[in-house]
Design an enzyme around this catalytic site. Structure first.
Site, PDB file in Angstrom:
ATOM      1  N   ASN A  17       0.839  -1.364  -0.116  1.00 18.01           N
ATOM      2  CA  ASN A  17      -0.144  -0.186   0.032  1.00 18.01           C
ATOM      3  C   ASN A  17       1.099   1.275  -0.010  1.00 18.01           C
ATOM      4  OD1 ASN A  17       0.257  -1.244   2.719  1.00 18.01           O
ATOM      5  ND2 ASN A  17       0.034   0.767   3.345  1.00 18.01           N
ATOM      6  N   ARG A  40      -2.528  -4.708   5.082  1.00 18.78           N
ATOM      7  CA  ARG A  40      -3.430  -5.033   6.090  1.00 18.78           C
ATOM      8  C   ARG A  40      -4.456  -4.179   6.374  1.00 18.78           C
ATOM      9  NH1 ARG A  40       1.087  -3.925  10.927  1.00 18.78           N
ATOM     10  NH2 ARG A  40       1.971  -2.084  10.139  1.00 18.78           N
ATOM     11  N   ASP A  65      -2.665  -9.346   6.079  1.00 15.29           N
ATOM     12  CA  ASP A  65      -1.641  -8.962   7.307  1.00 15.29           C
ATOM     13  C   ASP A  65      -0.858 -10.379   7.581  1.00 15.29           C
ATOM     14  OD1 ASP A  65      -0.558  -8.868   9.974  1.00 15.29           O
ATOM     15  OD2 ASP A  65      -2.052  -7.564  10.878  1.00 15.29           O
ATOM     16  N   SER A 154      17.582  -6.559   3.385  1.00 15.96           N
ATOM     17  CA  SER A 154      18.439  -5.476   3.533  1.00 15.96           C
ATOM     18  C   SER A 154      19.971  -5.857   3.727  1.00 15.96           C
ATOM     19  CB  SER A 154      17.948  -4.751   4.919  1.00 15.96           C
ATOM     20  OG  SER A 154      18.976  -3.682   5.267  1.00 15.96           O
ATOM     21  N   TYR A 178      15.773  -5.712  14.068  1.00 23.02           N
ATOM     22  CA  TYR A 178      15.590  -5.783  12.675  1.00 23.02           C
ATOM     23  C   TYR A 178      16.742  -6.339  11.841  1.00 23.02           C
ATOM     24  CZ  TYR A 178      15.072  -3.529   8.136  1.00 23.02           C
ATOM     25  OH  TYR A 178      14.805  -3.410   6.519  1.00 23.02           O
ATOM     26  N   ILE A 215       9.556   3.806   6.732  1.00 18.95           N
ATOM     27  CA  ILE A 215      10.243   3.073   7.687  1.00 18.95           C
ATOM     28  C   ILE A 215      11.430   3.815   8.256  1.00 18.95           C
ATOM     29  CG2 ILE A 215      12.038   1.722   6.249  1.00 18.95           C
ATOM     30  CD1 ILE A 215      10.989  -0.766   7.147  1.00 18.95           C
ATOM     31  N   ASN A 216      12.099   4.699   7.648  1.00 19.39           N
ATOM     32  CA  ASN A 216      13.157   5.436   8.291  1.00 19.39           C
ATOM     33  C   ASN A 216      13.003   6.897   8.191  1.00 19.39           C
ATOM     34  OD1 ASN A 216      13.370   6.197   5.470  1.00 19.39           O
ATOM     35  ND2 ASN A 216      14.684   4.701   4.945  1.00 19.39           N
TER      36      ASN A 216
HETATM   37  P1  NAP Z   1       7.273   1.189   4.775  1.00 11.52           P
HETATM   38  O1  NAP Z   1       7.100   2.418   3.499  1.00 11.52           O
HETATM   39  O2  NAP Z   1       7.053   1.250   6.021  1.00 11.52           O
HETATM   40  O3  NAP Z   1       6.289   0.291   4.054  1.00 11.52           O
HETATM   41  C1  NAP Z   1       6.298  -1.080   4.679  1.00 11.52           C
HETATM   42  C2  NAP Z   1       5.035  -1.821   4.207  1.00 11.52           C
HETATM   43  O4  NAP Z   1       5.002  -3.049   5.003  1.00 11.52           O
HETATM   44  C3  NAP Z   1       3.622  -0.991   4.561  1.00 11.52           C
HETATM   45  O5  NAP Z   1       2.876  -1.297   3.567  1.00 11.52           O
HETATM   46  C4  NAP Z   1       3.046  -1.800   5.771  1.00 11.52           C
HETATM   47  O6  NAP Z   1       1.880  -1.675   6.181  1.00 11.52           O
HETATM   48  C5  NAP Z   1       3.644  -3.153   5.649  1.00 11.52           C
HETATM   49  N1  NAP Z   1       3.555  -4.014   6.793  1.00 11.52           N
HETATM   50  C6  NAP Z   1       4.154  -3.888   7.835  1.00 11.52           C
HETATM   51  N2  NAP Z   1       3.677  -4.934   8.835  1.00 11.52           N
HETATM   52  C7  NAP Z   1       2.810  -5.686   8.182  1.00 11.52           C
HETATM   53  C8  NAP Z   1       2.100  -6.958   8.403  1.00 11.52           C
HETATM   54  N3  NAP Z   1       2.087  -7.307   9.717  1.00 11.52           N
HETATM   55  N4  NAP Z   1       1.460  -7.351   7.477  1.00 11.52           N
HETATM   56  C9  NAP Z   1       1.247  -6.715   6.153  1.00 11.52           C
HETATM   57  N5  NAP Z   1       1.865  -5.777   5.871  1.00 11.52           N
HETATM   58  C10 NAP Z   1       2.751  -5.173   6.797  1.00 11.52           C
HETATM   59  O7  NAP Z   1       8.782   0.555   4.484  1.00 11.52           O
HETATM   60  P2  NAP Z   1       9.569   0.103   2.937  1.00 11.52           P
HETATM   61  O8  NAP Z   1      10.843   0.944   3.086  1.00 11.52           O
HETATM   62  O9  NAP Z   1       8.620   0.436   1.957  1.00 11.52           O
HETATM   63  O10 NAP Z   1       9.824  -1.184   3.436  1.00 11.52           O
HETATM   64  C11 NAP Z   1       9.461  -2.316   2.569  1.00 11.52           C
HETATM   65  C12 NAP Z   1      10.576  -3.320   2.853  1.00 11.52           C
HETATM   66  O11 NAP Z   1      11.770  -2.963   2.453  1.00 11.52           O
HETATM   67  C13 NAP Z   1      10.557  -3.893   4.311  1.00 11.52           C
HETATM   68  O12 NAP Z   1      10.896  -5.320   4.373  1.00 11.52           O
HETATM   69  C14 NAP Z   1      11.961  -3.270   4.535  1.00 11.52           C
HETATM   70  O13 NAP Z   1      12.484  -3.888   5.906  1.00 11.52           O
HETATM   71  C15 NAP Z   1      12.625  -3.412   3.381  1.00 11.52           C
HETATM   72  N6  NAP Z   1      14.003  -2.325   3.465  1.00 11.52           N
HETATM   73  C16 NAP Z   1      13.777  -1.005   3.288  1.00 11.52           C
HETATM   74  C17 NAP Z   1      14.788  -0.195   3.348  1.00 11.52           C
HETATM   75  C18 NAP Z   1      14.617   1.215   3.094  1.00 11.52           C
HETATM   76  O14 NAP Z   1      15.769   1.999   3.171  1.00 11.52           O
HETATM   77  N7  NAP Z   1      13.315   1.680   3.321  1.00 11.52           N
HETATM   78  C19 NAP Z   1      16.185  -0.706   3.229  1.00 11.52           C
HETATM   79  C20 NAP Z   1      16.411  -2.123   3.225  1.00 11.52           C
HETATM   80  C21 NAP Z   1      15.079  -2.908   3.384  1.00 11.52           C
HETATM   81  P3  NAP Z   1       1.038  -0.356   6.673  1.00 11.52           P
HETATM   82  O15 NAP Z   1       0.805   0.840   6.020  1.00 11.52           O
HETATM   83  O16 NAP Z   1      -0.276  -1.073   7.054  1.00 11.52           O
HETATM   84  O17 NAP Z   1       1.947  -0.076   8.000  1.00 11.52           O
END
Ligand code: NAP
Length: 255
Positions: A17, A40, A65, A154, A178, A215-216
Site C-alpha cells: 500500500n 493489512r 496482514d 536489507s 531488525y 520506515i526510516n
Molecule cells: P514502509 O513504507 O514502512 O512500508 C512497509 C510496508 O509493510 C507497509 O505497507 C506496511 O503496512 C507493511 N506491513 C508492515 N507490517 C505488516 C504486516 N504485519 N502485514 C502486512 N503488511 C505489513 O517501508 P519500506 O521502506 O517500503 O519497506 C519495505 C521493505 O523494504 C521492508 O521489508 C523493509 O525492511 C525493506 N527495506 C527497506 C529499506 C529502506 O531504506 N526503506 C532498506 C532495506 C530494506 P502499513 O502501511 O499498514 O503499516
C-alpha cells in the site's frame, strides 16, 4: 471461477500500500502483470490499487496482514478463486520495531538492552510472516509455468558486511531485532530455494538500498522506484536466472 485476465502474469506483493512495495506493484503492473496489492488496511490497499489502475495497470487490493493467519488463508483462497495460480510472490512487508527511526538513530535495538517483546514482534512480521505467506501461496505458485519468489531483505542482514569493522554499516548502532530478522530472512531464502530448486521455482532475496520511505522517516536517499528495481528484476527472471541469491542494484551481495 477464474477471471478472463489469466493470460497476464499474476503477482502478489505484501505491504504494497506504500513505500517500496507500492513501487514494486507499479513497476510490475507497467510490465503487464495483474498486481495484487497486499495491505493489512483494506482502505489503504484499495487506494493504492486505484492509483495503479489510474496509470493503466491491472491492480486490485487483497487484505493481508502477514501476522494474521486468517487473512493469509483468505488471501490465498481469493487468489485461487480468481486466478487459479500465482506467478510472482514478493514478500516485502516489514517493520523495524523502532517505528520510523532511521538505522543511525535506532538505539533501542542494541542487543544488551533490547526489549525481547520487540524482537519477537519484528521476527513475527519479517520472518514468521514470510513463512506463513509463502506456504499458503506455494500450491498456487506451483501452478505457474515460471514461478518466482522475491524476499525483500536489507544489506544490514549480511553477516559479512555487518562483521566488517571497516564496512559501510560499521558506524550504525547494533541491532538484535531488525538486522537479525533480515539475516534470518536471507537464511530462509536459501532453504526455500534449495527445496524448490528442482521444481523450477526461483527464490532470491534483495536489498533495495537506503530508500526514502516511512520506515526510516524519509532519511533514505533512493526513491521507492529505484529501490524497487532490483526486486522487479528478480521477479521477472528467465528460467535460467539465479536462485538462492542475495542481490542489490549493483549485483550479488555477500551473505
Ligand atoms: P514502509 O513504507 O514502512 O512500508 C512497509 C510496508 O509493510 C507497509 O505497507 C506496511 O503496512 C507493511 N506491513 C508492515 N507490517 C505488516 C504486516 N504485519 N502485514 C502486512 N503488511 C505489513 O517501508 P519500506 O521502506 O517500503 O519497506 C519495505 C521493505 O523494504 C521492508 O521489508 C523493509 O525492511 C525493506 N527495506 C527497506 C529499506 C529502506 O531504506 N526503506 C532498506 C532495506 C530494506 P502499513 O502501511 O499498514 O503499516
Amino acid at each position: 471461477m477464474n477471471e478472463p485476465a489469466t493470460h497476464r502474469k499474476v503477482a502478489l506483493i505484501t505491504g504494497a500500500n506504500k513505500g517500496i512495495g507500492r513501487a514494486i506493484a507499479e513497476q510490475l503492473a507497467a510490465l503487464g502483470m495483474t498486481v495484487l496489492i497486499g495491505a493489512r488496511d483494506p482502505r489503504r490497499g484499495e487506494e493504492a490499487a486505484t492509483s495503479v489502475r489510474a496509470t493503466g495497470g491491472d491492480a486490485r487490493a487483497v487484505t493481508l496482514d502477514v501476522t494474521d493467519p486468517a487473512t493469509v488463508e483468505e488471501a490465498a483462497k481469493q487468489v485461487e478463486e480468481r486466478f487459479g495460480r500465482l506467478d510472482v510472490l514478493v514478500n516485502n512487508a516489514g517493520i523495524t520495531g523502532s517505528g520510523q527511526v532511521s538505522p543511525e538513530e535506532a538505539h533501542d535495538q542494541i542487543p544488551s538492552t533490547v526489549d525481547l517483546d520487540m524482537v519477537r514482534r519484528v521476527f513475527e512480521t519479517n520472518v514468521f510472516g514470510v513463512i506463513a505467506v509463502t506456504n499458503a501461496l506455494l500450491p498456487l505458485l506451483r501452478k505457474s509455468p515460471a514461478p518466482r519468489i522475491v524476499n525483500v531483505s536489507s544489506a544490514a542482514g549480511s553477516l559479512t558486511i555487518a562483521a566488517n569493522p571497516d564496512g559501510p554499516l560499521a558506524g550504525l548502532p547494533t541491532s538484535a531485532a531488525y538486522t537479525p530478522s533480515k539475516t534470518a530472512l536471507n537464511a530462509l531464502t536459501v532453504q526455500y530455494a534449495q527445496e524448490l530448486r528442482g521444481d523450477g521455482i526461483l527464490v532470491n532475496t534483495a536489498d533495495p538500498g537506503y530508500v526514502d520511505t516511512d520506515i526510516n522517516n524519509h532519511r533514505g536517499y533512493l526513491t521507492p522506484a529505484q529501490g524497487a528495481a532490483v526486486v522487479v528484476w528478480l521477479a521477472t527472471l528467465t528460467d535460467d536466472g539465479p536462485t538462492a541469491g542475495f542481490f542489490n542494484a549493483d549485483g550479488p551481495l555477500p551473505w
